[in-house]
Design a protein around this motif. Structure first.
Motif, PDB file in Angstrom:
ATOM      1  N   VAL A 112      34.740  55.150  47.341  1.00 17.28           N
ATOM      2  CA  VAL A 112      33.430  54.632  47.781  1.00 17.28           C
ATOM      3  C   VAL A 112      33.075  55.214  49.152  1.00 17.28           C
ATOM      4  O   VAL A 112      31.928  55.610  49.395  1.00 17.28           O
ATOM      5  CB  VAL A 112      33.423  53.088  47.798  1.00 17.28           C
ATOM      6  N   LYS A 113      34.064  55.293  50.032  1.00 20.79           N
ATOM      7  CA  LYS A 113      33.855  55.861  51.369  1.00 20.79           C
ATOM      8  C   LYS A 113      33.419  57.332  51.257  1.00 20.79           C
ATOM      9  O   LYS A 113      32.495  57.778  51.931  1.00 20.79           O
ATOM     10  CB  LYS A 113      35.156  55.748  52.171  1.00 20.79           C
ATOM     11  N   LYS A 114      34.090  58.059  50.367  1.00 20.80           N
ATOM     12  CA  LYS A 114      33.761  59.472  50.163  1.00 20.80           C
ATOM     13  C   LYS A 114      32.349  59.624  49.596  1.00 20.80           C
ATOM     14  O   LYS A 114      31.603  60.530  49.979  1.00 20.80           O
ATOM     15  CB  LYS A 114      34.792  60.106  49.219  1.00 20.80           C
ATOM     16  N   CYS A 115      31.971  58.724  48.676  1.00 19.57           N
ATOM     17  CA  CYS A 115      30.594  58.731  48.145  1.00 19.57           C
ATOM     18  C   CYS A 115      29.594  58.599  49.300  1.00 19.57           C
ATOM     19  O   CYS A 115      28.626  59.354  49.387  1.00 19.57           O
ATOM     20  CB  CYS A 115      30.389  57.567  47.171  1.00 19.57           C
ATOM     21  N   ALA A 116      29.850  57.618  50.167  1.00 17.37           N
ATOM     22  CA  ALA A 116      28.943  57.362  51.292  1.00 17.37           C
ATOM     23  C   ALA A 116      28.869  58.571  52.227  1.00 17.37           C
ATOM     24  O   ALA A 116      27.785  58.990  52.636  1.00 17.37           O
ATOM     25  CB  ALA A 116      29.395  56.125  52.053  1.00 17.37           C
ATOM     26  N   GLU A 117      30.025  59.145  52.544  1.00 19.29           N
ATOM     27  CA  GLU A 117      30.070  60.293  53.454  1.00 19.29           C
ATOM     28  C   GLU A 117      29.352  61.510  52.861  1.00 19.29           C
ATOM     29  O   GLU A 117      28.698  62.275  53.571  1.00 19.29           O
ATOM     30  CB  GLU A 117      31.524  60.680  53.745  1.00 19.29           C
ATOM     31  N   THR A 118      29.470  61.671  51.548  1.00 25.36           N
ATOM     32  CA  THR A 118      28.900  62.846  50.877  1.00 25.36           C
ATOM     33  C   THR A 118      27.396  62.721  50.690  1.00 25.36           C
ATOM     34  O   THR A 118      26.673  63.719  50.647  1.00 25.36           O
ATOM     35  CB  THR A 118      29.577  63.036  49.493  1.00 25.36           C
ATOM     36  N   GLY A 119      26.917  61.468  50.527  1.00 24.81           N
ATOM     37  CA  GLY A 119      25.485  61.257  50.297  1.00 24.81           C
ATOM     38  C   GLY A 119      25.169  60.756  48.896  1.00 24.81           C
ATOM     39  O   GLY A 119      24.033  60.875  48.430  1.00 24.81           O
ATOM     40  N   ILE A 120      26.176  60.191  48.226  1.00 26.64           N
ATOM     41  CA  ILE A 120      25.966  59.580  46.900  1.00 26.64           C
ATOM     42  C   ILE A 120      25.421  58.170  47.106  1.00 26.64           C
ATOM     43  O   ILE A 120      25.907  57.422  47.956  1.00 26.64           O
ATOM     44  CB  ILE A 120      27.298  59.535  46.111  1.00 26.64           C
ATOM     45  N   ASP A 121      24.422  57.797  46.303  1.00 22.69           N
ATOM     46  CA  ASP A 121      23.728  56.525  46.509  1.00 22.69           C
ATOM     47  C   ASP A 121      24.234  55.381  45.640  1.00 22.69           C
ATOM     48  O   ASP A 121      24.097  54.208  45.998  1.00 22.69           O
ATOM     49  CB  ASP A 121      22.233  56.718  46.234  1.00 22.69           C
ATOM     50  N   GLY A 122      24.792  55.708  44.487  1.00 19.86           N
ATOM     51  CA  GLY A 122      25.222  54.649  43.585  1.00 19.86           C
ATOM     52  C   GLY A 122      26.252  55.150  42.603  1.00 19.86           C
ATOM     53  O   GLY A 122      26.485  56.356  42.469  1.00 19.86           O
ATOM     54  N   VAL A 123      26.873  54.196  41.908  1.00 17.68           N
ATOM     55  CA  VAL A 123      27.930  54.518  40.958  1.00 17.68           C
ATOM     56  C   VAL A 123      27.766  53.639  39.718  1.00 17.68           C
ATOM     57  O   VAL A 123      27.446  52.449  39.836  1.00 17.68           O
ATOM     58  CB  VAL A 123      29.334  54.274  41.580  1.00 17.68           C
ATOM     59  N   ILE A 124      27.983  54.235  38.551  1.00 18.28           N
ATOM     60  CA  ILE A 124      28.035  53.480  37.299  1.00 18.28           C
ATOM     61  C   ILE A 124      29.453  53.602  36.750  1.00 18.28           C
ATOM     62  O   ILE A 124      29.947  54.717  36.551  1.00 18.28           O
ATOM     63  CB  ILE A 124      27.044  54.042  36.253  1.00 18.28           C
ATOM     64  N   ILE A 125      30.106  52.462  36.534  1.00 24.66           N
ATOM     65  CA  ILE A 125      31.462  52.447  35.970  1.00 24.66           C
ATOM     66  C   ILE A 125      31.455  51.465  34.800  1.00 24.66           C
ATOM     67  O   ILE A 125      31.689  50.269  34.986  1.00 24.66           O
ATOM     68  CB  ILE A 125      32.522  52.044  37.031  1.00 24.66           C
ATOM     69  N   PRO A 126      31.154  51.953  33.575  1.00 23.71           N
ATOM     70  CA  PRO A 126      30.942  51.045  32.443  1.00 23.71           C
ATOM     71  C   PRO A 126      32.119  50.126  32.139  1.00 23.71           C
ATOM     72  O   PRO A 126      31.922  49.024  31.631  1.00 23.71           O
ATOM     73  CB  PRO A 126      30.686  51.991  31.267  1.00 23.71           C
ATOM     74  N   ASP A 127      33.344  50.572  32.432  1.00 21.66           N
ATOM     75  CA  ASP A 127      34.506  49.753  32.051  1.00 21.66           C
ATOM     76  C   ASP A 127      35.083  48.946  33.215  1.00 21.66           C
ATOM     77  O   ASP A 127      36.197  48.430  33.120  1.00 21.66           O
ATOM     78  CB  ASP A 127      35.592  50.623  31.403  1.00 21.66           C
ATOM     79  N   LEU A 128      34.338  48.820  34.317  1.00 16.01           N
ATOM     80  CA  LEU A 128      34.787  47.940  35.410  1.00 16.01           C
ATOM     81  C   LEU A 128      34.278  46.528  35.125  1.00 16.01           C
ATOM     82  O   LEU A 128      33.067  46.300  35.122  1.00 16.01           O
ATOM     83  CB  LEU A 128      34.248  48.446  36.754  1.00 16.01           C
ATOM     84  N   PRO A 129      35.191  45.565  34.859  1.00 10.20           N
ATOM     85  CA  PRO A 129      34.738  44.205  34.544  1.00 10.20           C
ATOM     86  C   PRO A 129      33.986  43.570  35.705  1.00 10.20           C
ATOM     87  O   PRO A 129      34.357  43.734  36.869  1.00 10.20           O
ATOM     88  CB  PRO A 129      36.047  43.449  34.263  1.00 10.20           C
ATOM     89  N   MET A 130      32.941  42.838  35.352  1.00 16.74           N
ATOM     90  CA  MET A 130      32.085  42.206  36.359  1.00 16.74           C
ATOM     91  C   MET A 130      32.881  41.283  37.281  1.00 16.74           C
ATOM     92  O   MET A 130      32.706  41.305  38.494  1.00 16.74           O
ATOM     93  CB  MET A 130      30.975  41.438  35.635  1.00 16.74           C
ATOM     94  N   ALA A 131      33.774  40.478  36.700  1.00 17.60           N
ATOM     95  CA  ALA A 131      34.547  39.509  37.498  1.00 17.60           C
ATOM     96  C   ALA A 131      35.454  40.230  38.498  1.00 17.60           C
ATOM     97  O   ALA A 131      35.598  39.803  39.650  1.00 17.60           O
ATOM     98  CB  ALA A 131      35.375  38.606  36.582  1.00 17.60           C
ATOM     99  N   GLU A 132      36.041  41.331  38.043  1.00 17.91           N
ATOM    100  CA  GLU A 132      36.929  42.111  38.910  1.00 17.91           C
ATOM    101  C   GLU A 132      36.141  42.760  40.049  1.00 17.91           C
ATOM    102  O   GLU A 132      36.589  42.802  41.196  1.00 17.91           O
ATOM    103  CB  GLU A 132      37.619  43.185  38.057  1.00 17.91           C
ATOM    104  N   TYR A 133      34.963  43.264  39.702  1.00 16.53           N
ATOM    105  CA  TYR A 133      34.098  43.837  40.733  1.00 16.53           C
ATOM    106  C   TYR A 133      33.770  42.779  41.781  1.00 16.53           C
ATOM    107  O   TYR A 133      33.903  43.027  42.987  1.00 16.53           O
ATOM    108  CB  TYR A 133      32.802  44.381  40.123  1.00 16.53           C
ATOM    109  N   GLU A 134      33.376  41.605  41.310  1.00 11.23           N
ATOM    110  CA  GLU A 134      32.952  40.546  42.226  1.00 11.23           C
ATOM    111  C   GLU A 134      34.092  40.102  43.145  1.00 11.23           C
ATOM    112  O   GLU A 134      33.912  39.953  44.358  1.00 11.23           O
ATOM    113  CB  GLU A 134      32.416  39.341  41.432  1.00 11.23           C
ATOM    114  N   SER A 135      35.300  39.953  42.570  1.00 10.91           N
ATOM    115  CA  SER A 135      36.410  39.433  43.365  1.00 10.91           C
ATOM    116  C   SER A 135      37.078  40.497  44.239  1.00 10.91           C
ATOM    117  O   SER A 135      37.522  40.216  45.346  1.00 10.91           O
ATOM    118  CB  SER A 135      37.459  38.785  42.454  1.00 10.91           C
ATOM    119  N   ASP A 136      37.142  41.751  43.753  1.00 10.64           N
ATOM    120  CA  ASP A 136      37.962  42.761  44.432  1.00 10.64           C
ATOM    121  C   ASP A 136      37.203  43.898  45.117  1.00 10.64           C
ATOM    122  O   ASP A 136      37.707  44.463  46.085  1.00 10.64           O
ATOM    123  CB  ASP A 136      38.946  43.402  43.431  1.00 10.64           C
ATOM    124  N   TYR A 137      36.026  44.252  44.591  1.00 10.79           N
ATOM    125  CA  TYR A 137      35.424  45.508  45.048  1.00 10.79           C
ATOM    126  C   TYR A 137      34.013  45.400  45.617  1.00 10.79           C
ATOM    127  O   TYR A 137      33.557  46.325  46.306  1.00 10.79           O
ATOM    128  CB  TYR A 137      35.426  46.532  43.909  1.00 10.79           C
TER     129      TYR A 137
END
Length: 257
Positions: A112-137
């Motif tokens: 995520v840090k590298k995305c920000a440094e490079t100039g990437i605005d967003g990410v799509i990760i279809p297999d990242l569970p919503m609950a895991e995203y909310e709690s961990d990322y």
């Protein structure tokens, strides 16, 4: 600085064209030439696929492009090398689309840090569970102002759509049906689903993907949402290209004009 995706949707409400291309395809060093041509000829948003050996949501054409890119030598590290300095010539929002395992191996915060440094605005990760995203990322993505974009399908319940809407940043990716990308869809059959999304008055803009391939399907999708995402048809248009710029121009003008 305001995220470029938010800037785009603040200034353009409809007919937003997001084009998906696989990084490192058709040739390894085609990533930037393809992106440059997409911007030059009218794509509003660029979605760069990070090739993966087991892309569950992708149909055969995108899977094949992914396999070819991996054979070409594409990896997340190589992609970030290619993207180094790309913001000097590309202004449109760029999102990365890929699967969670390679991101996990790279290190989520490092990625995520590298995305920000490079100039990437967003990410799509279809297999990242919503609950895991909310709690961990979630906190990591928000810290670096990189938007995580979730997918919704015709089977997603209203309660879950609202939950996804509350967690998402940038836009919601509305999958037009529950099959893989590239399948022919009858947009008329999806009308009730599109209307439902429209009636929910979600806080995020909505782009429709899967089965959008030409002017007619793009306009049908844009009638109910902010725009649409084209992937498989574009990959087909450039897979044997000997002149990327000319082929990209031809493809986009057939949709927009």
């Amino acid at each position: 600085m305001e995220n470029r995706i938010d800037q785009l949707f603040a200034t353009k409400k409809n007919g937003i064209l997001n084009i998906y291309c696989t990084a490192g395809f058709p040739k390894l060093e085609d990533t930037l030439p393809v992106m440059t041509a997409l911007q030059a000829h009218g794509a509003d948003l660029i979605e760069l696929g990070m090739p993966f050996s087991d892309p569950l949501a992708d149909g055969p054409v995108i899977q094949e492009s992914s396999t070819k890119a991996l054979q070409n030598g594409m990896s997340i590290r190589k992609l970030f090398e290619q993207l180094d300095g790309f913001r000097q010539r590309i202004d449109v929002p760029v999102i990365l689309m890929g699967y969670f395992n390679p991101v996990l191996l790279y290190g989520v915060e490092a990625f995520v840090k590298k995305c920000a440094e490079t100039g990437i605005d967003g990410v799509i990760i279809p297999d990242l569970p919503m609950a895991e995203y909310e709690s961990d990322y979630k906190v990591i993505f928000e810290q670096y102002n990189v938007h995580l974009i979730f997918l919704v399908t015709p089977e997603t319940s209203e309660a879950r759509i609202r939950k996804i809407d509350s967690l998402s940043k940038g836009f919601l990716y509305a999958v037009s049906s529950s099959s893989t990308t590239g399948k022919d869809k009858d947009m008329g059959n999806q009308q009730a689903y599109f209307e439902k999304l429209q009636q929910l008055k979600l806080s995020n803009p909505v782009l429709i993907g899967f089965g959008i391939k030409d002017k007619a399907t793009f306009e049908a999708a844009s009638k109910y949402t902010n725009g649409a995402i084209i992937g498989t048809a574009f990959i087909r248009a450039i897979e044997n290209s000997t002149d990327i710029d000319a082929d990209v121009k031809k493809f986009i003008s057939a949709i927009k004009n």
